[in-house]
Design a protein around this motif. Structure first.
Motif, short mmCIF file in Angstrom:
data_model
loop_
_atom_site.label_atom_id
_atom_site.label_comp_id
_atom_site.label_asym_id
_atom_site.label_seq_id
_atom_site.Cartn_x
_atom_site.Cartn_y
_atom_site.Cartn_z
N SER A 1 6.20 3.16 0.60
CA SER A 1 5.94 2.22 -0.49
C SER A 1 4.44 1.99 -0.57
N ALA B 1 2.89 -0.80 -0.52
CA ALA B 1 2.50 -1.83 0.44
C ALA B 1 2.41 -1.30 1.86
N LYS B 2 3.29 -0.37 2.22
CA LYS B 2 3.32 0.14 3.59
C LYS B 2 2.47 1.40 3.77
N GLU C 1 1.83 5.29 -4.26
CA GLU C 1 1.49 5.25 -2.83
C GLU C 1 0.18 5.96 -2.55
N ALA D 1 -2.61 3.68 -3.46
CA ALA D 1 -2.79 2.66 -2.43
C ALA D 1 -3.48 3.22 -1.20
#
Length: 254
Positions: A180, A182-183, A203, A206
């Motif tokens: 994800s 966030a991860k 992803e 990010a």
């Protein structure tokens, strides 16, 4: 005859590579709205439940294609945990997981619109955060990693557990699934150690961090990640072609 493997939890001769995976193996619930989604209201649709998790899904696919697999996960002592154990056995994967009898098995619940796009997701994965580092520090996982040809991890691992997995891998190649946006950032400090990362475009943005923006194309993300030390990667964007890169080389696959 190949080296000893773990297919079905029994030592056998296998031709394919020996892969140890660690990360997500939990219950996936996906509810799909039948028509137009109406926020704040009851929406008709269908709910589907199965065992999933990025690392589990990837390893199960590799085993179907001839690899020998072992999985080190975490689960609770509940019906969902029993379902995870049964899924590992059915997939022919040796189970190196830890079981916490007093904790619920992690789960992921997604609400999708009629086209299959995510409206909202809820990840109940407190057990991963609390227990993974201790589990991966144990001798069983380290011995399995030492006997493997490669490791497969996902970003469900909290940072301390991620570091332990990479340490256990030694000089063996380690592949990662970003899980994800966030991860995915958990993989950032280790890009130079990873042999490859599988990620969505969000992803990848990010993981590219300050160099990325909301409109950064996949090829630009690939360039930024390669410059940061990542050896190779695959970037997906729904039904669009895959973007694959190894070093400075980058191409699309329909």
């Amino acid at each position: 005859a190949g080296p000893a493997g773990w297919r079905g939890g029994r030592p056998v001769a296998v031709i394919g590579p020996r892969i140890v995976a660690t990360g997500g193996a939990h219950v996936d619930r996906r509810g799909r709205v039948a028509g137009v989604y109406v926020p704040g209201a009851s929406n008709p649709g269908r709910m589907r439940e199965e065992v999933g998790g990025a690392a589990f899904n990837a390893l199960a696919t590799a085993v179907r294609r001839g690899a020998s697999g072992a999985f080190a996960g975490l689960r609770g002592g509940d019906a969902a945990g029993a379902a995870v154990a049964a899924a590992l056995e059915a997939a022919g994967i040796a189970d190196l997981s830890g079981v916490h009898l007093d904790r619920p098995t992690p789960s992921y619940t997604a609400l999708l619109d009629a086209d299959g796009e995510l409206i909202a997701g809820l990840a109940d994965m407190a057990l991963y955060e609390a227990g993974f580092a201790r589990h991966l520090a144990r001798r069983g996982f380290r011995a399995a990693a030492a006997a493997a040809d490669a490791l497969l991890i996902d970003a469900n691992l909290p940072p301390p557990a991620l570091s332990l997995a990479l340490e256990a891998a030694g000089t063996r190649p380690v592949y990662a699934v970003a899980v994800s946006p966030a991860k995915a950032v958990r993989l950032g400090p280790h890009l130079g150690r990873l042999a490859g990362v599988f990620m969505t475009l969000r992803e990848a943005r990010a993981l590219a961090g300050a160099q990325a923006d909301a409109a950064m194309p996949a090829e630009a993300c690939a360039g930024a990640l390669a410059a940061a030390g990542l050896a190779a990667g695959i970037v997906t964007a729904g039904g669009a072609p895959l973007v694959v890169f190894t070093g400075a080389a980058c191409w699309r696959v329909t």
